[in-house]
Design a protein around this motif. Structure first.
Motif, mmCIF file in Angstrom:
data_model
loop_
_atom_site.group_PDB
_atom_site.id
_atom_site.type_symbol
_atom_site.label_atom_id
_atom_site.label_comp_id
_atom_site.label_asym_id
_atom_site.label_seq_id
_atom_site.Cartn_x
_atom_site.Cartn_y
_atom_site.Cartn_z
ATOM 1 N N SER A 20 0.841 -1.195 0.000
ATOM 2 C CA SER A 20 0.000 0.000 0.000
ATOM 3 C C SER A 20 0.880 1.250 0.000
ATOM 4 O O SER A 20 2.088 1.175 0.236
ATOM 5 C CB SER A 20 -0.894 0.006 1.237
ATOM 6 O OG SER A 20 -0.101 0.183 2.398
ATOM 7 N N VAL A 21 0.251 2.388 -0.236
ATOM 8 C CA VAL A 21 0.977 3.652 -0.211
ATOM 9 C C VAL A 21 1.564 3.887 1.183
ATOM 10 O O VAL A 21 2.694 4.387 1.310
ATOM 11 C CB VAL A 21 0.063 4.829 -0.631
ATOM 12 C CG1 VAL A 21 0.774 6.156 -0.489
ATOM 13 C CG2 VAL A 21 -0.404 4.644 -2.060
ATOM 14 N N GLN A 22 0.836 3.505 2.210
ATOM 15 C CA GLN A 22 1.331 3.667 3.573
ATOM 16 C C GLN A 22 2.587 2.818 3.808
ATOM 17 O O GLN A 22 3.543 3.265 4.454
ATOM 18 C CB GLN A 22 0.252 3.300 4.605
ATOM 19 C CG GLN A 22 -0.898 4.265 4.654
ATOM 20 C CD GLN A 22 -1.933 4.012 3.540
ATOM 21 O OE1 GLN A 22 -1.907 2.983 2.868
ATOM 22 N NE2 GLN A 22 -2.825 4.968 3.343
ATOM 23 N N GLN A 23 2.589 1.600 3.298
ATOM 24 C CA GLN A 23 3.762 0.738 3.429
ATOM 25 C C GLN A 23 4.941 1.305 2.651
ATOM 26 O O GLN A 23 6.077 1.286 3.121
ATOM 27 C CB GLN A 23 3.442 -0.673 2.953
ATOM 28 C CG GLN A 23 2.475 -1.408 3.862
ATOM 29 C CD GLN A 23 1.968 -2.693 3.235
ATOM 30 O OE1 GLN A 23 1.578 -2.716 2.064
ATOM 31 N NE2 GLN A 23 1.960 -3.762 4.023
ATOM 32 N N ALA A 58 12.321 7.194 -6.670
ATOM 33 C CA ALA A 58 11.349 6.102 -6.626
ATOM 34 C C ALA A 58 10.098 6.534 -5.873
ATOM 35 O O ALA A 58 8.972 6.282 -6.318
ATOM 36 C CB ALA A 58 11.971 4.865 -5.973
ATOM 37 N N TRP A 59 10.273 7.209 -4.762
ATOM 38 C CA TRP A 59 9.145 7.651 -3.959
ATOM 39 C C TRP A 59 8.297 8.674 -4.711
ATOM 40 O O TRP A 59 7.072 8.654 -4.637
ATOM 41 C CB TRP A 59 9.625 8.213 -2.626
ATOM 42 C CG TRP A 59 8.540 8.834 -1.806
ATOM 43 C CD1 TRP A 59 8.463 10.118 -1.395
ATOM 44 C CD2 TRP A 59 7.359 8.201 -1.304
ATOM 45 N NE1 TRP A 59 7.320 10.331 -0.670
ATOM 46 C CE2 TRP A 59 6.621 9.159 -0.598
ATOM 47 C CE3 TRP A 59 6.843 6.908 -1.389
ATOM 48 C CZ2 TRP A 59 5.407 8.884 0.016
ATOM 49 C CZ3 TRP A 59 5.639 6.633 -0.773
ATOM 50 C CH2 TRP A 59 4.934 7.607 -0.083
ATOM 51 N N ARG A 60 8.934 9.585 -5.448
ATOM 52 C CA ARG A 60 8.184 10.590 -6.203
ATOM 53 C C ARG A 60 7.224 9.949 -7.194
ATOM 54 O O ARG A 60 6.128 10.451 -7.417
ATOM 55 C CB ARG A 60 9.134 11.529 -6.953
ATOM 56 C CG ARG A 60 9.413 12.800 -6.190
ATOM 57 C CD ARG A 60 10.183 13.802 -7.013
ATOM 58 N NE ARG A 60 11.601 13.612 -6.744
ATOM 59 C CZ ARG A 60 12.506 13.317 -7.654
ATOM 60 N NH1 ARG A 60 12.198 13.215 -8.908
ATOM 61 N NH2 ARG A 60 13.761 13.133 -7.313
ATOM 62 N N ILE A 61 7.601 8.841 -7.773
ATOM 63 C CA ILE A 61 6.744 8.163 -8.754
ATOM 64 C C ILE A 61 5.703 7.284 -8.059
ATOM 65 O O ILE A 61 4.529 7.284 -8.419
ATOM 66 C CB ILE A 61 7.590 7.335 -9.736
ATOM 67 C CG1 ILE A 61 8.380 8.281 -10.632
ATOM 68 C CG2 ILE A 61 6.718 6.401 -10.578
ATOM 69 C CD1 ILE A 61 9.386 7.619 -11.524
ATOM 70 N N LEU A 62 6.111 6.547 -7.040
ATOM 71 C CA LEU A 62 5.221 5.566 -6.426
ATOM 72 C C LEU A 62 4.232 6.154 -5.417
ATOM 73 O O LEU A 62 3.243 5.516 -5.086
ATOM 74 C CB LEU A 62 6.048 4.457 -5.758
ATOM 75 C CG LEU A 62 6.909 3.642 -6.708
ATOM 76 C CD1 LEU A 62 7.718 2.616 -5.930
ATOM 77 C CD2 LEU A 62 6.083 2.979 -7.789
ATOM 78 N N ARG A 63 4.452 7.380 -4.967
ATOM 79 C CA ARG A 63 3.542 7.962 -3.968
ATOM 80 C C ARG A 63 2.242 8.458 -4.581
ATOM 81 O O ARG A 63 1.221 8.520 -3.922
ATOM 82 C CB ARG A 63 4.223 9.101 -3.222
ATOM 83 C CG ARG A 63 4.422 10.341 -4.058
ATOM 84 C CD ARG A 63 5.086 11.425 -3.281
ATOM 85 N NE ARG A 63 5.364 12.561 -4.156
ATOM 86 C CZ ARG A 63 6.180 13.531 -3.856
ATOM 87 N NH1 ARG A 63 6.821 13.515 -2.703
ATOM 88 N NH2 ARG A 63 6.377 14.515 -4.702
#
Length: 137
Positions: A20-23, A58-63
Protein backbone atom coordinates in the motif's frame (compact mmCIF):
# COMPACT_ATOMS: atom_id res chain seq x y z
CA UNK A 1 9.29 8.03 -16.51
CA UNK A 2 11.96 5.34 -16.41
CA UNK A 3 13.69 3.14 -18.91
CA UNK A 4 13.50 -0.65 -18.89
CA UNK A 5 17.18 -0.85 -18.01
CA UNK A 6 16.75 1.29 -14.87
CA UNK A 7 16.40 -0.43 -11.53
CA UNK A 8 12.95 -1.50 -10.41
CA UNK A 9 11.48 1.31 -8.29
CA UNK A 10 9.87 -1.14 -5.89
CA UNK A 11 13.25 -2.81 -5.38
CA UNK A 12 14.83 0.59 -4.68
CA UNK A 13 12.43 0.98 -1.76
CA UNK A 14 12.70 -2.67 -0.73
CA UNK A 15 8.99 -3.08 -1.35
CA UNK A 16 6.67 -5.03 -3.63
CA UNK A 17 4.03 -3.86 -6.10
CA UNK A 18 1.29 -5.14 -3.80
CA UNK A 19 2.34 -2.81 -0.95
CA UNK A 20 0.00 0.00 0.00
CA UNK A 21 0.98 3.65 -0.21
CA UNK A 22 1.33 3.67 3.57
CA UNK A 23 3.76 0.74 3.43
CA UNK A 24 5.73 2.44 0.66
CA UNK A 25 5.83 5.67 2.68
CA UNK A 26 7.16 3.78 5.69
CA UNK A 27 9.94 2.16 3.61
CA UNK A 28 10.78 5.52 2.04
CA UNK A 29 11.03 7.21 5.45
CA UNK A 30 13.30 4.46 6.79
CA UNK A 31 15.62 4.68 3.79
CA UNK A 32 15.59 8.49 3.75
CA UNK A 33 16.73 8.54 7.36
CA UNK A 34 19.36 5.93 6.64
CA UNK A 35 20.86 7.50 3.51
CA UNK A 36 20.25 11.23 3.90
CA UNK A 37 23.63 12.97 3.33
CA UNK A 38 23.15 15.29 6.32
CA UNK A 39 23.00 12.32 8.70
CA UNK A 40 26.22 10.66 7.55
CA UNK A 41 29.91 11.34 7.89
CA UNK A 42 31.54 13.30 5.08
CA UNK A 43 33.54 10.25 3.88
CA UNK A 44 30.46 8.14 3.14
CA UNK A 45 28.08 10.90 2.11
CA UNK A 46 28.78 10.67 -1.65
CA UNK A 47 27.67 7.05 -1.99
CA UNK A 48 24.80 7.59 0.40
CA UNK A 49 23.82 10.73 -1.47
CA UNK A 50 23.42 8.85 -4.74
CA UNK A 51 21.42 6.13 -2.95
CA UNK A 52 19.25 8.83 -1.38
CA UNK A 53 18.61 10.33 -4.83
CA UNK A 54 17.46 6.89 -6.09
CA UNK A 55 15.14 6.46 -3.11
CA UNK A 56 13.72 9.95 -3.53
CA UNK A 57 13.10 9.43 -7.26
CA UNK A 58 11.35 6.10 -6.63
CA UNK A 59 9.15 7.65 -3.96
CA UNK A 60 8.18 10.59 -6.20
CA UNK A 61 6.74 8.16 -8.75
CA UNK A 62 5.22 5.57 -6.43
CA UNK A 63 3.54 7.96 -3.97
CA UNK A 64 1.09 9.34 -6.54
CA UNK A 65 -1.70 7.02 -7.68
CA UNK A 66 -1.57 8.15 -11.32
CA UNK A 67 2.20 8.00 -11.80
CA UNK A 68 2.32 4.66 -9.94
CA UNK A 69 -0.37 3.25 -12.25
CA UNK A 70 1.59 4.42 -15.31
CA UNK A 71 4.78 2.89 -13.94
CA UNK A 72 3.00 -0.41 -13.19
CA UNK A 73 1.57 -0.50 -16.71
CA UNK A 74 5.01 0.11 -18.16
CA UNK A 75 6.42 -2.75 -16.04
CA UNK A 76 3.67 -5.08 -17.27
CA UNK A 77 4.45 -4.28 -20.91
CA UNK A 78 7.95 -5.65 -20.36
CA UNK A 79 6.60 -8.99 -19.14
CA UNK A 80 6.80 -12.14 -21.19
CA UNK A 81 4.25 -14.26 -19.35
CA UNK A 82 1.20 -13.03 -17.45
CA UNK A 83 -1.69 -14.73 -15.72
CA UNK A 84 -4.72 -13.10 -14.10
CA UNK A 85 -5.21 -13.48 -10.36
CA UNK A 86 -8.61 -13.98 -8.77
CA UNK A 87 -8.25 -10.57 -7.03
CA UNK A 88 -8.13 -8.77 -10.37
CA UNK A 89 -4.36 -8.28 -10.31
CA UNK A 90 -1.92 -10.44 -12.16
CA UNK A 91 1.09 -12.71 -11.98
CA UNK A 92 3.90 -11.86 -14.37
CA UNK A 93 7.43 -12.97 -15.15
CA UNK A 94 9.76 -10.58 -16.95
CA UNK A 95 12.11 -11.56 -19.73
CA UNK A 96 15.05 -10.91 -17.42
CA UNK A 97 13.68 -13.29 -14.79
CA UNK A 98 13.17 -16.07 -17.33
CA UNK A 99 16.70 -15.62 -18.71
CA UNK A 100 18.21 -15.75 -15.23
CA UNK A 101 16.20 -18.86 -14.37
CA UNK A 102 17.27 -20.53 -17.61
CA UNK A 103 20.93 -19.82 -16.82
CA UNK A 104 20.45 -21.37 -13.39
CA UNK A 105 18.78 -24.37 -15.04
CA UNK A 106 21.83 -25.14 -17.18
CA UNK A 107 23.61 -26.16 -14.00
CA UNK A 108 20.91 -28.72 -13.13
CA UNK A 109 20.69 -32.29 -14.41
CA UNK A 110 18.61 -33.10 -17.49
CA UNK A 111 15.15 -34.54 -16.94
CA UNK A 112 14.42 -32.50 -13.85
CA UNK A 113 11.94 -29.67 -13.48
CA UNK A 114 12.70 -26.18 -12.26
CA UNK A 115 10.44 -23.37 -11.15
CA UNK A 116 10.09 -19.94 -9.66
CA UNK A 117 7.62 -18.33 -7.25
CA UNK A 118 5.68 -15.44 -8.77
CA UNK A 119 3.71 -13.01 -6.60
CA UNK A 120 0.48 -11.29 -7.56
CA UNK A 121 1.01 -7.58 -8.15
CA UNK A 122 -1.97 -6.54 -6.01
CA UNK A 123 -2.54 -9.20 -3.33
CA UNK A 124 -0.49 -11.67 -1.32
CA UNK A 125 -1.13 -14.76 -3.46
CA UNK A 126 1.76 -16.55 -5.15
CA UNK A 127 2.02 -19.23 -7.82
CA UNK A 128 4.87 -21.61 -8.51
CA UNK A 129 5.67 -21.68 -12.24
CA UNK A 130 7.59 -24.77 -13.38
CA UNK A 131 9.26 -25.88 -16.58
CA UNK A 132 11.21 -28.86 -17.75
CA UNK A 133 15.01 -28.56 -17.83
CA UNK A 134 15.34 -30.61 -20.99
CA UNK A 135 14.06 -27.73 -23.11
CA UNK A 136 10.58 -29.13 -23.66
CA UNK A 137 8.03 -26.92 -21.93
Amino acid sequence: MCDAEEQDLYAVLGASPSDSVQQLRHRYQQLALQYHPDRLLQSSSEAAGSRFVEVEAAWRILRDQNTRRQYDLQRREECVYTYCCRCGGGFSISEEETRKSQQDDEEEEAGQHRGVLVCCDTCSLTVYVTWSLNGKT
